[in-house]
Write a protein that holds these residues in place. Structure first.
Motif, PDB file in Angstrom:
ATOM      1  N   VAL A   1      62.195  18.726 -29.057  1.00  0.00           N
ATOM      2  CA  VAL A   1      62.375  17.270 -29.033  1.00  0.00           C
ATOM      3  C   VAL A   1      63.507  16.922 -30.005  1.00  0.00           C
ATOM      4  O   VAL A   1      63.412  17.222 -31.184  1.00  0.00           O
ATOM      5  CB  VAL A   1      61.092  16.541 -29.486  1.00  0.00           C
ATOM      6  CG1 VAL A   1      61.326  15.040 -29.557  1.00  0.00           C
ATOM      7  CG2 VAL A   1      59.949  16.858 -28.547  1.00  0.00           C
ATOM      8  N   PRO A   2      64.591  16.332 -29.502  1.00  0.00           N
ATOM      9  CA  PRO A   2      65.679  16.009 -30.424  1.00  0.00           C
ATOM     10  C   PRO A   2      65.320  14.867 -31.368  1.00  0.00           C
ATOM     11  O   PRO A   2      64.705  13.878 -30.953  1.00  0.00           O
ATOM     12  CB  PRO A   2      66.836  15.616 -29.499  1.00  0.00           C
ATOM     13  CG  PRO A   2      66.232  15.337 -28.179  1.00  0.00           C
ATOM     14  CD  PRO A   2      64.885  16.010 -28.113  1.00  0.00           C
TER      15      PRO A   2
ATOM     16  N   ALA B   1      54.309  13.548 -32.946  1.00  0.00           N
ATOM     17  CA  ALA B   1      53.368  14.676 -32.955  1.00  0.00           C
ATOM     18  C   ALA B   1      52.105  14.334 -32.166  1.00  0.00           C
ATOM     19  O   ALA B   1      51.611  15.148 -31.380  1.00  0.00           O
ATOM     20  CB  ALA B   1      53.023  15.050 -34.399  1.00  0.00           C
ATOM     21  N   SER B   2      51.580  13.107 -32.357  1.00  0.00           N
ATOM     22  CA  SER B   2      50.363  12.707 -31.643  1.00  0.00           C
ATOM     23  C   SER B   2      50.598  12.679 -30.135  1.00  0.00           C
ATOM     24  O   SER B   2      49.743  13.103 -29.355  1.00  0.00           O
ATOM     25  CB  SER B   2      49.906  11.312 -32.093  1.00  0.00           C
ATOM     26  OG  SER B   2      49.356  11.364 -33.378  1.00  0.00           O
TER      27      SER B   2
ATOM     28  N   VAL C   1      50.162   6.841 -23.595  1.00  0.00           N
ATOM     29  CA  VAL C   1      50.817   5.664 -23.022  1.00  0.00           C
ATOM     30  C   VAL C   1      51.798   6.007 -21.909  1.00  0.00           C
ATOM     31  O   VAL C   1      52.108   5.149 -21.085  1.00  0.00           O
ATOM     32  CB  VAL C   1      51.538   4.815 -24.095  1.00  0.00           C
ATOM     33  CG1 VAL C   1      50.529   4.141 -25.003  1.00  0.00           C
ATOM     34  CG2 VAL C   1      52.542   5.630 -24.888  1.00  0.00           C
ATOM     35  N   GLY C   2      52.289   7.237 -21.866  1.00  0.00           N
ATOM     36  CA  GLY C   2      53.227   7.569 -20.800  1.00  0.00           C
ATOM     37  C   GLY C   2      53.549   9.050 -20.795  1.00  0.00           C
ATOM     38  O   GLY C   2      53.138   9.793 -21.694  1.00  0.00           O
TER      39      GLY C   2
ATOM     40  N   ALA D   1      48.996  15.095 -27.228  1.00  0.00           N
ATOM     41  CA  ALA D   1      48.204  14.515 -26.135  1.00  0.00           C
ATOM     42  C   ALA D   1      48.830  14.771 -24.762  1.00  0.00           C
ATOM     43  O   ALA D   1      48.269  14.361 -23.744  1.00  0.00           O
ATOM     44  CB  ALA D   1      48.022  13.021 -26.362  1.00  0.00           C
ATOM     45  N   GLY D   2      49.996  15.414 -24.729  1.00  0.00           N
ATOM     46  CA  GLY D   2      50.541  15.850 -23.457  1.00  0.00           C
ATOM     47  C   GLY D   2      51.720  15.069 -22.914  1.00  0.00           C
ATOM     48  O   GLY D   2      52.144  15.284 -21.787  1.00  0.00           O
ATOM     49  N   SER D   3      52.279  14.133 -23.701  1.00  0.00           N
ATOM     50  CA  SER D   3      53.474  13.412 -23.238  1.00  0.00           C
ATOM     51  C   SER D   3      54.714  14.278 -23.434  1.00  0.00           C
ATOM     52  O   SER D   3      54.756  15.106 -24.336  1.00  0.00           O
ATOM     53  CB  SER D   3      53.706  12.143 -24.063  1.00  0.00           C
ATOM     54  OG  SER D   3      52.677  11.235 -23.901  1.00  0.00           O
ATOM     55  N   ALA D   4      55.731  14.010 -22.613  1.00  0.00           N
ATOM     56  CA  ALA D   4      57.048  14.575 -22.898  1.00  0.00           C
ATOM     57  C   ALA D   4      57.800  13.555 -23.749  1.00  0.00           C
ATOM     58  O   ALA D   4      58.102  12.460 -23.276  1.00  0.00           O
ATOM     59  CB  ALA D   4      57.796  14.840 -21.604  1.00  0.00           C
TER      60      ALA D   4
END
Lengths: 105, 490
Positions: free
Chosen positions: B233-234, B179-180, B161-162, B184-187
């Motif tokens: 990731v906090p 996690a998903s 989604v972003g 899939a490559g999101s930050a």
């Protein structure tokens, strides 16, 4: 940046995509077989495609068929949930708006 | 004669119910609105993706894959994908038969779907739940998604989604969503749990021996937490997304520290640039089918759920319920309930020795649900996030100010009058999204306004939808087909 599909070449799930093409309000949009209509639209960089009563933009919200935000017309059938309908090659999708339709607000 | 068990929903609860009913000797018809089984938890990639390693995206895939192959390949099981139950027709008073099941089969919301009626000897309802999202200013901007949507798109069709995403809300579900998205490559910029660490720790920490049997779930959550740490990731407690802003789409979110009751601590607001925000404050059980069958609901602090007895039987003879519609407890709980419900719906002996561990697992799962609710409650202060012009009903764009004025109108403040006057809950989603929110807001306004005249009519329960899924007039006009012996030919 906008929504996108994970490239097949780098997908851990090892996909072998088959391309498809649909039209959205007459314009050609490329997708992948198996994607939902919402998936095709999102992966093509569109975040919204429907207008609410005030004209406010709507796209995917719940993604599983509960919110009805993402409704589109597919091959003349109105009010199809884009997140639940698989895109089929050649589908003619048109966007819907409730703005100024005279429907009760 | 072999009993015919109809199971609605092929997620963890429904699949387990099918396996168990088959084991008990029944003939099973398993229905789901999706093309493939798995539900939201094991949402599979479409066949057309020809993915060699779908399992890489899932927790517990091998077990699910075995179960799915066993059930769908079983000679006594008819698998009905793309099948929506649009109505349950109750039997006459005094008739112990479960309701007739009216089904539309074919592409979602299509005009030419097949209309079928099933006459089960027993019915197992396992339709699951969807995200509950509380309103906040800007939550109706494109780019704000439910956490479930972001996960369904990533797991189910590999759409991200972003690129810069904040995930917020309440509950352990935020972790697998993060996690998903990371996979899939999101930050993922942050995962925000609205409850303070104290509430979360107290909920999870109480009677720790009860947690041991849920080690599988705990291990799964630990894996997600480790993944978040690896990607730096906090995970913050006591902080929430309280506003989304942007021109026609979300461009930034405002996060803020919350007190224990979820009211905003002034001066703690931070603005974060994002291209997507994913929010979930818990889950709403999909209660339209139990409501249509006439099943009694039980009220809890987290809203109503389907009431079941120790055998997963609802208040309606022959109608069983399993999974999230009996209480939000996750996939392991849903499986235990499904196994019990399927066996008993099939006429299996209630005293069978193999049921004992299942009942124990189910009881532990229920305790786990209680713990989850205690650790991740919805705080009472969230309406403080709203402004007069904040949309509450997304469909009809009814705003908070309009709802308050209607509720305070001494003549018309009853739930029914507010609904008709403001149209909140009358749009296409039929109050699936705003129903619990509107009910809660009205209840509070009423509590603060003594002397309100009594309501002439009981408010309709927000889950009562005589038509459970949309059906077109053309489809309704065609006579339904009784599939009896033809059920195995899709």
């Amino acid at each position: 940046m906008s929504p996108r599909i994970v490239p097949a070449s780098s997908d851990a799930a090892r996909r072998r995509d088959t391309p498809l093409q649909i039209t959205v309000d007459g314009a050609a949009v490329a997708g992948v077989e198996g994607q939902t209509v919402a998936g095709v639209l999102l992966a093509a960089g569109r975040r919204s495609w429907r207008a609410g009563p005030s004209g406010a933009p709507r796209g995917v919200f719940c993604g599983i068929g509960a919110c009805f935000d993402c409704l589109v017309t597919v091959n003349g059938e109105r009010d199809v949930r884009a997140c639940r309908r698989r895109a089929v090659d050649g589908d003619a999708v048109s966007t819907q708006s409730r703005a100024g339709t005279g429907e009760p607000r | 004669m072999t009993r015919h068990v109809v199971i609605v929903g092929a997620g963890p609860a429904g699949l387990a119910a099918a396996a168990s009913a088959l084991r008990a000797g029944a003939r099973v018809t398993l229905l789901d609105t999706a093309e493939r089984p798995g539900g939201q938890y094991h949402r599979m990639l479409p066949d057309a993706y020809r993915a060699e390693r779908n399992g890489r995206l899932h927790h517990g895939w091998a077990r699910f894959d075995r179960l799915r192959r066993h059930v769908l390949g079983h000679p006594r099981c008819a698998w009905w994908p793309e099948s929506a139950v649009w109505s349950l027709e109750r039997s006459d008073p005094g008739d112990p038969a479960p309701p007739l099941v009216h089904v539309l089969r074919g592409p979602a919301d299509g005009a030419g779907r097949d209309r079928l009626v099933l006459r089960p000897d027993a019915l197992v309802l396992a339709p699951g739940a969807h995200d509950r999202v509380l309103p906040f200013p800007g939550w109706d901007l494109p780019g704000v998604y439910t956490a479930g949507a972001a996960q369904a798109l990533a797991k189910g069709e590999r759409v991200v989604v972003g690129d810069r995403v904040v995930i917020g809300g309440a509950g352990p579900f935020l972790l697998p969503v993060a996690a998903s998205l990371i996979e899939a490559g999101s930050a993922v910029l942050a995962v925000l749990e609205a409850n303070p660490a104290r509430t979360v720790a107290r909920g999870w920490g109480r009677r720790p021996w009860e947690l041991a049997p849920q080690a599988g779930k705990a291990g799964e959550l630990a894996e997600y937490a480790a993944l978040l740490a690896r990607h730096r990731v906090p995970y913050r407690t006591g902080r929430a997304v309280v506003e989304a802003r942007g021109d026609g789409r979300v461009e930034e979110v405002v996060t803020a520290r919350l007190r224990a009751d979820w009211s905003v601590l002034p001066g703690t607001e931070r603005v974060v640039a994002v291209d997507a925000a994913c929010v979930s404050h818990g889950f709403s059980p999909q209660l339209e089918l139990p409501a249509a069958a006439g099943c009694a609901l039980r009220d809890t602090a987290s809203g109503p759920f389907t009431e079941v007895d120790g055998d997963q039987l609802t208040s309606v003879p022959g109608v069983y319920a399993a999974g999230e519609i009996t209480g939000i407890a996750g996939a392991p709980a849903a499986r235990a309930e499904g196994l019990l419900a399927g066996w008993l719906a099939a006429g299996g002996a209630p005293a069978a020795p193999e049921l004992r561990p299942l009942r124990r697992a189910r009881d532990r799962a229920r305790a786990f649900a209680g713990r989850l609710a205690a650790a991740h409650p919805i705080g009472a202060g969230w309406p403080g996030w709203l402004r007069a012009d904040t949309v509450v009903c997304r469909c009809e764009e009814t705003d908070f100010g309009t709802l308050c004025r209607a509720a305070d109108d001494r003549a018309g403040g009853a739930a029914r009058a507010v609904k008709l006057g403001t149209r909140a809950g009358l749009g296409p989603c039929q109050a699936r999204i705003c129903g619990p929110t509107v009910a809660e807001l009205l209840r509070r306004r009423a509590a603060g306004a003594p002397g309100r005249p009594a309501e002439g009519l009981a408010p309709a329960t927000p889950h009562h939808r005589p038509i459970a899924q949309p059906i077109r007039l053309g489809e309704l006009a065609r006579p339904p087909r009784d599939p009896h012996e033809k059920e195995n030919t899709p």
